[in-house]
Every structure is written in structure tokens, then in C-alpha cells.
Design a protein around this motif. Sequence first.
Motif, short mmCIF file in Angstrom:
data_model
loop_
_atom_site.label_atom_id
_atom_site.label_comp_id
_atom_site.label_asym_id
_atom_site.label_seq_id
_atom_site.Cartn_x
_atom_site.Cartn_y
_atom_site.Cartn_z
N PRO A 221 0.84 -1.20 0.00
CA PRO A 221 0.00 0.00 0.00
C PRO A 221 0.88 1.26 0.00
O PRO A 221 2.02 1.22 0.46
CB PRO A 221 -0.78 -0.11 1.32
N ALA A 222 0.34 2.34 -0.52
CA ALA A 222 1.07 3.62 -0.52
C ALA A 222 0.88 4.28 0.84
O ALA A 222 0.27 5.33 0.98
CB ALA A 222 0.57 4.51 -1.65
N ASP A 223 1.41 3.63 1.85
CA ASP A 223 1.25 4.05 3.24
C ASP A 223 2.61 3.93 3.92
O ASP A 223 3.32 2.94 3.72
CB ASP A 223 0.24 3.10 3.89
N PRO A 224 2.99 4.90 4.74
CA PRO A 224 4.31 4.83 5.39
C PRO A 224 4.55 3.54 6.17
O PRO A 224 5.70 3.11 6.30
CB PRO A 224 4.31 6.05 6.32
N GLU A 225 3.51 2.91 6.69
CA GLU A 225 3.69 1.65 7.42
C GLU A 225 4.18 0.53 6.50
O GLU A 225 4.71 -0.48 6.97
CB GLU A 225 2.39 1.24 8.10
N ALA A 226 4.03 0.70 5.19
CA ALA A 226 4.47 -0.32 4.24
C ALA A 226 5.99 -0.45 4.23
O ALA A 226 6.51 -1.50 3.86
CB ALA A 226 3.97 0.01 2.84
N LYS B 11 6.85 -3.04 6.78
CA LYS B 11 6.36 -4.33 6.26
C LYS B 11 7.30 -4.85 5.17
O LYS B 11 7.64 -6.04 5.16
CB LYS B 11 4.96 -4.16 5.70
N SER C 33 10.20 3.87 0.52
CA SER C 33 9.89 5.22 1.02
C SER C 33 9.76 6.21 -0.13
O SER C 33 8.81 7.01 -0.18
CB SER C 33 10.98 5.71 1.97
N ILE D 190 6.55 5.72 -2.07
CA ILE D 190 5.39 6.23 -1.33
C ILE D 190 5.35 7.75 -1.39
O ILE D 190 4.30 8.35 -1.65
CB ILE D 190 5.41 5.73 0.13
N ALA E 256 0.76 4.90 -6.62
CA ALA E 256 0.33 3.51 -6.44
C ALA E 256 -0.22 2.97 -7.76
O ALA E 256 -0.64 3.74 -8.61
CB ALA E 256 -0.74 3.46 -5.35
#
Length: 137
Positions: A15-20, A23, A53, A56, A61
Motif C-alpha cells: 500500500p502507498a502508506d508509510p507503514e508499508a 512491512k 519510502s 510512497i 500507487a
Amino acid sequence: MKTPQNALEACWDLPADPEAVGKARGLAREVLAAWDMSSVEKNVTMVVSELVSNAILHGKAPITLALYMYGRVVRGEVTDHSAGWPNPVPAGPEEEHGRGLAIVTAYADRWGVVPASEGKPADGKIVWFVCAEWRSR
């Protein structure tokens, strides 16, 4: 670049999310351990962190991370669907951003960028890197 036929491979949509970013590092560690390539873990995870990073922050995405092992070499690819290509910029000591590609250069044996779809740069790009076991020792 073509991946050799005898390569092991692993691929994930992110996902285009910083938490990725965390992961992606964890997925890379798991597959490198399974491939008995823990010797390149530090280098690969550093490069994966920076490229995911960047995808993102500056890309579009969907974002894909792929790792391939052939011989004692790991090739990684981070794909996004932005037409903009990485552009190294100098970062001053107080800057929060601008060191990512310098980190990639420091930890990868080599890296580069190619269009995600030949002849269709608007479809995105693949930022690839190579980390070899003999360099990581």
C-alpha cells in the motif's frame, strides 16, 4: 533487465502508506532467511527501505516490491506508476530529506531505473538494485 530463468523470486504489492516501509523490510528479511541469504540482509533491507519510502513519497500507487536470487546475488525491484524518475539532490546537515539515493548507492552494488512498460514511460518505472554476497562480508 531480464531475470535469469533459474532465479528464485518473491513479489508483494504494497500500500502507498508509510507503514508499508516496515512491512517491506520484514518481508525482505523473511525471504532472505528462507533463501539462506542473511549475509546480504542489512544491505537489502536498507535499500528496500529507501526505495519503498521514495515510491510512497514521490511515486504513484500501486507499488510492488520484488526480490530475486540467482547464485549468491539478490536483485530487488520497486515499481510504482509515476512518470517521475529518481533525482538525487544534495542534502544539507539540517535537511530531513534528500539522502535516500546516496544510501542506495552506498548499500547496493549497483542500481538503476527502467520504464515499467517498455516504450510507455507514463506507465511508471522500476528502480532496481543488486546486492551480492561477496560484497556484504
